[in-house]
Design an enzyme around this catalytic site. Structure first.
Site, PDB file in Angstrom:
ATOM      1  N   LYS A 177     -17.829  -1.311   5.298  1.00 25.09           N
ATOM      2  CA  LYS A 177     -18.246  -2.324   4.322  1.00 25.09           C
ATOM      3  C   LYS A 177     -19.756  -2.338   4.137  1.00 25.09           C
ATOM      4  O   LYS A 177     -20.248  -2.534   3.017  1.00 25.09           O
ATOM      5  CB  LYS A 177     -17.740  -3.697   4.765  1.00 25.09           C
ATOM      6  CG  LYS A 177     -17.823  -4.761   3.668  1.00 25.09           C
ATOM      7  CD  LYS A 177     -17.085  -6.025   4.069  1.00 25.09           C
ATOM      8  CE  LYS A 177     -17.089  -7.028   2.921  1.00 25.09           C
ATOM      9  NZ  LYS A 177     -16.330  -8.263   3.266  1.00 25.09           N
ATOM     10  N   PHE A 230     -11.790  -7.570  13.408  1.00 24.57           N
ATOM     11  CA  PHE A 230     -10.665  -7.988  12.565  1.00 24.57           C
ATOM     12  C   PHE A 230     -10.336  -6.900  11.554  1.00 24.57           C
ATOM     13  O   PHE A 230     -11.205  -6.404  10.845  1.00 24.57           O
ATOM     14  CB  PHE A 230     -11.013  -9.286  11.847  1.00 24.57           C
ATOM     15  CG  PHE A 230      -9.955  -9.768  10.900  1.00 24.57           C
ATOM     16  CD1 PHE A 230      -8.723 -10.213  11.379  1.00 24.57           C
ATOM     17  CD2 PHE A 230     -10.163  -9.766   9.531  1.00 24.57           C
ATOM     18  CE1 PHE A 230      -7.729 -10.652  10.506  1.00 24.57           C
ATOM     19  CE2 PHE A 230      -9.188 -10.202   8.646  1.00 24.57           C
ATOM     20  CZ  PHE A 230      -7.968 -10.640   9.151  1.00 24.57           C
ATOM     21  N   GLN A 231      -9.082  -6.529  11.504  1.00 26.74           N
ATOM     22  CA  GLN A 231      -8.554  -5.501  10.613  1.00 26.74           C
ATOM     23  C   GLN A 231      -9.246  -4.147  10.801  1.00 26.74           C
ATOM     24  O   GLN A 231      -9.386  -3.366   9.863  1.00 26.74           O
ATOM     25  CB  GLN A 231      -8.614  -5.941   9.143  1.00 26.74           C
ATOM     26  CG  GLN A 231      -7.615  -7.061   8.833  1.00 26.74           C
ATOM     27  CD  GLN A 231      -7.402  -7.303   7.362  1.00 26.74           C
ATOM     28  OE1 GLN A 231      -8.284  -7.024   6.544  1.00 26.74           O
ATOM     29  NE2 GLN A 231      -6.253  -7.839   7.002  1.00 26.74           N
ATOM     30  N   GLU A 281       0.807  -1.219   0.000  1.00 27.49           N
ATOM     31  CA  GLU A 281       0.000   0.000   0.000  1.00 27.49           C
ATOM     32  C   GLU A 281       0.845   1.276   0.000  1.00 27.49           C
ATOM     33  O   GLU A 281       0.432   2.293  -0.558  1.00 27.49           O
ATOM     34  CB  GLU A 281      -0.961   0.003   1.188  1.00 27.49           C
ATOM     35  CG  GLU A 281      -2.081  -1.019   1.091  1.00 27.49           C
ATOM     36  CD  GLU A 281      -1.716  -2.387   1.642  1.00 27.49           C
ATOM     37  OE1 GLU A 281      -2.602  -3.278   1.695  1.00 27.49           O
ATOM     38  OE2 GLU A 281      -0.535  -2.577   2.020  1.00 27.49           O
ATOM     39  N   MET A 311      24.196   9.126   2.655  1.00 27.30           N
ATOM     40  CA  MET A 311      24.057  10.404   3.336  1.00 27.30           C
ATOM     41  C   MET A 311      24.279  10.253   4.838  1.00 27.30           C
ATOM     42  O   MET A 311      24.878  11.125   5.486  1.00 27.30           O
ATOM     43  CB  MET A 311      22.680  11.011   3.065  1.00 27.30           C
ATOM     44  CG  MET A 311      22.565  12.471   3.467  1.00 27.30           C
ATOM     45  SD  MET A 311      23.694  13.557   2.539  1.00 27.30           S
ATOM     46  CE  MET A 311      22.773  13.805   1.029  1.00 27.30           C
TER      47      MET A 311
END
Length: 585
Positions: A163, A113-114, A51, A482
């Site tokens: 959802k 969940f999630q 993502e 760096m």
């Protein structure tokens, strides 16, 4: 109004907003939307591998096209993985709409969940965000999201869609009926302030235009107006990292990039000027250095569409809130109507001083026949590709990023994509994919360091799946370059964790992905290796083995003013004498 499901609304809203590409990764909480994506052919979905990669790819797409990038991710880890990209887009003013799934409304707050508090998590890294609990409000919210992302100072927004809202039916409204008038950023500058700036231009003896990403965000017209104003006044112009390309690097008034790794002449012009005209930059700390010693004797004007940026860091004499393009148009008209006056004699003396600073040759380096110097690698890449008007360059973050900004020239806006404000390692590879999706026939090169590139290397799978001919040009010094440089110069050469003892074989890695791998190990192989990369019609990973301990100069140490720069030694630069105020290494 038309009745449809929330998932259908998402796809219809995207279509009505002119979206042709979505970058995303499916999951349980967004399956209804993905089902609607499956049923249509007008919007292309690009399946990324992470993502974070989705948001960076959308950033590359947005930055190179001027359009709003769109991301579709699932709930929980899908949303939290997007946070780095959203923060990057916020810092660099990139318009992104992130559509995120959420657990059903009746499960919110139950640690389902999630589940994650996505709105709470992303409040600080978006311009605005919404949790939509009613399907009837979804379409209008989506249209508002696009309006806010692309209006004013651009930036990312997020719409969290439970959802059950995706499954439920509601009334769809088109963008023409959505309420957006409540967010109407001011685009026209105050005429009196613009008149004052025109008067200052007439009398300035040592002026400089300091340009930023706001010029590019304003559109191509702003860049054209900037060029007209610079050419008409004869004033020198410099730019931040994000503003490269707004004024052509081949232009006669170009000083190069300024800031921590900016050019000597650009930094000293900023320090010694008597009039600084800031166009669409935000006085970032990498530009200002020590604030109380920043351009101490100058009058300052600041043009910015974001009111919060005015006087936030540096107090200015002439603040102008408005879109850079509109302000430049009005400024040109007013200045011309007043007689197009500037102090030509003073400008001649000012350019003579700048010429002396240029003689310092701040980008000179000691060439090597045995070991590839990273500066030389970038110079050859520039030389062999600069004729391509369709060349787009992305970068990762680190020394290679600064070398690319120093040694590569950009004559058009929207051809340079890099992570500026957040400095996000792992940005360049997915960003190059987003650019290539937007410009399928263009030459897209990601200038990378091996450490940054490894952070999102999984997106090579995306490149191969969609047959994208992106070129990953890795300067491999086997170091966090760096970090190592700072440890050498500022931390007593204590190289704590700034190298990896387990790097992959990048040629084999490329082949494992189904791409072409090329290794360049000698200076004599450099041109042929670059040409081989350019001639291949698919994705390429180039492993260019460079000097391990090369430092990136010039460099303004943290907390120092513009006239206290670390430069390469005088012998390397061929300087006649030590430049005033510089600290030589």
């Amino acid at each position: 109004m038309t009745q449809m499901s929330g998932a259908e609304m998402v796809v219809n809203a995207l279509r009505d907003q002119g979206v042709d590409t979505v970058f995303g990764y499916p999951g349980g909480a967004v399956l209804p939307i993905y089902d609607e994506v499956f049923k249509q052919n007008s919007i292309r979905h690009i399946l990324v591998r992470h993502e974070q990669g989705a948001v960076h790819a959308a950033e590359g797409y947005a930055r190179s096209t001027g359009k709003t990038g769109v991301v579709l991710v699932t709930s929980g880890p899908g949303a939290t993985n997007a946070v780095t990209g959203l923060t990057d887009a916020l810092m660099d003013s990139i318009p992104i709409v992130c559509l995120c799934g959420q657990v059903p409304t009746f499960l919110i707050g139950s640690d389902a969940f999630q589940e994650a508090d996505t709105v709470g998590i992303t409040r600080a890294c978006t311009k605005h965000n919404w949790l939509v609990k009613e399907t009837d409000k979804l379409a209008e919210t989506l249209h508002q999201a696009f309006h806010i992302a692309s209006s004013g100072r651009p930036g990312p927004v997020l719409v969290d869609i439970p959802k059950d809202v995706q499954f439920a039916s509601g009334d769809y409204v088109g963008p023409e009926k959505a309420r957006t008038s409540h967010y109407a950023p001011k685009v026209k500058g105050d005429p009196k302030a613009i008149e004052s700036l025109a008067a200052m231009i007439e009398t300035a003896k040592a002026p400089v235009f300091y340009t930023g990403g706001g010029v590019i965000n304003s559109g191509e017209a702003a860049s054209r107006l900037l060029r007209e104003l610079v050419d008409a006044t004869g004033f020198p112009v410099t730019s931040t990292l994000m503003g490269l390309g707004a004024y052509p690097a081949s232009g006669p008034n170009w000083l190069g990039m300024l800031g921590m790794h900016g050019l000597y002449e650009a930094n000293l012009a900023m320090h010694d000027c008597d009039l600084m005209i800031n166009l669409g930059a935000r006085f970032d700390d990498r530009i200002t250095g020590k604030i109380d010693a920043f351009s101490p004797d100058s009058k300052k004007a600041h043009v910015d569409i974001d009111p919060s940026s005015i006087n936030k860091v540096i107090h200015v004499d002439v603040p102008i809130i408005g879109d850079v393009g509109h302000v430049l148009e009005d400024l040109l008209n007013i200045w011309k109507s007043r007689g197009r006056k500037v102090d030509r004699d003073a400008l001649k003396d000012w350019w003579a001083r700048i010429g002396e600073w240029r003689n310092t040759r701040c980008l000179a380096y000691t060439p090597s026949e045995s070991t590839i110097k990273p500066q030389h690698a970038i110079e050859r890449l520039e030389e062999l590709t600069k004729h391509r008007e369709d060349r787009f360059i992305t970068t990762e973050v680190g020394q290679h990023q600064m070398w690319a900004a120093q040694y590569m020239g950009f004559n058009s806006p929207n051809h340079w994509m890099t992570s500026g404000g957040l400095g996000t390692m792992g940005y360049g590879c997915p960003a190059s994919i987003g650019v290539q999706i937007a410009h399928p026939d263009a030459l897209v090169i990601n200038v990378a360091g091996e450490a940054s590139w490894l952070m999102n290397m999984q997106e090579m799978g995306t490149a191969v799946q969609y047959r994208l001919p992106v070129k990953q040009f890795i300067l491999n010094n086997e170091r966090l370059g760096m970090v190592r440089q700072w440890q050498e110069l500022l931390h007593g050469e204590r190289y704590s964790q700034s190298w990896s003892e387990a790097l992959p074989d990048f040629v084999k890695l490329a082949e494992a992905f189904g791409a072409k791998g090329i290794q360049i190990a000698k200076t004599s192989e450099l041109d042929d290796g670059i040409r081989e990369m350019l001639e291949h019609d698919g994705p390429v990973i180039v492993d260019c083995l460079v000097e391990k301990h090369e430092n990136c100069f010039p460099m303004i140490p943290s907390g120092q003013p513009h006239n206290k720069m670390l430069l390469a030694d005088a012998e390397t630069r061929g300087a006649v004498s030590e430049p005033a105020g510089a600290v030589l290494v």
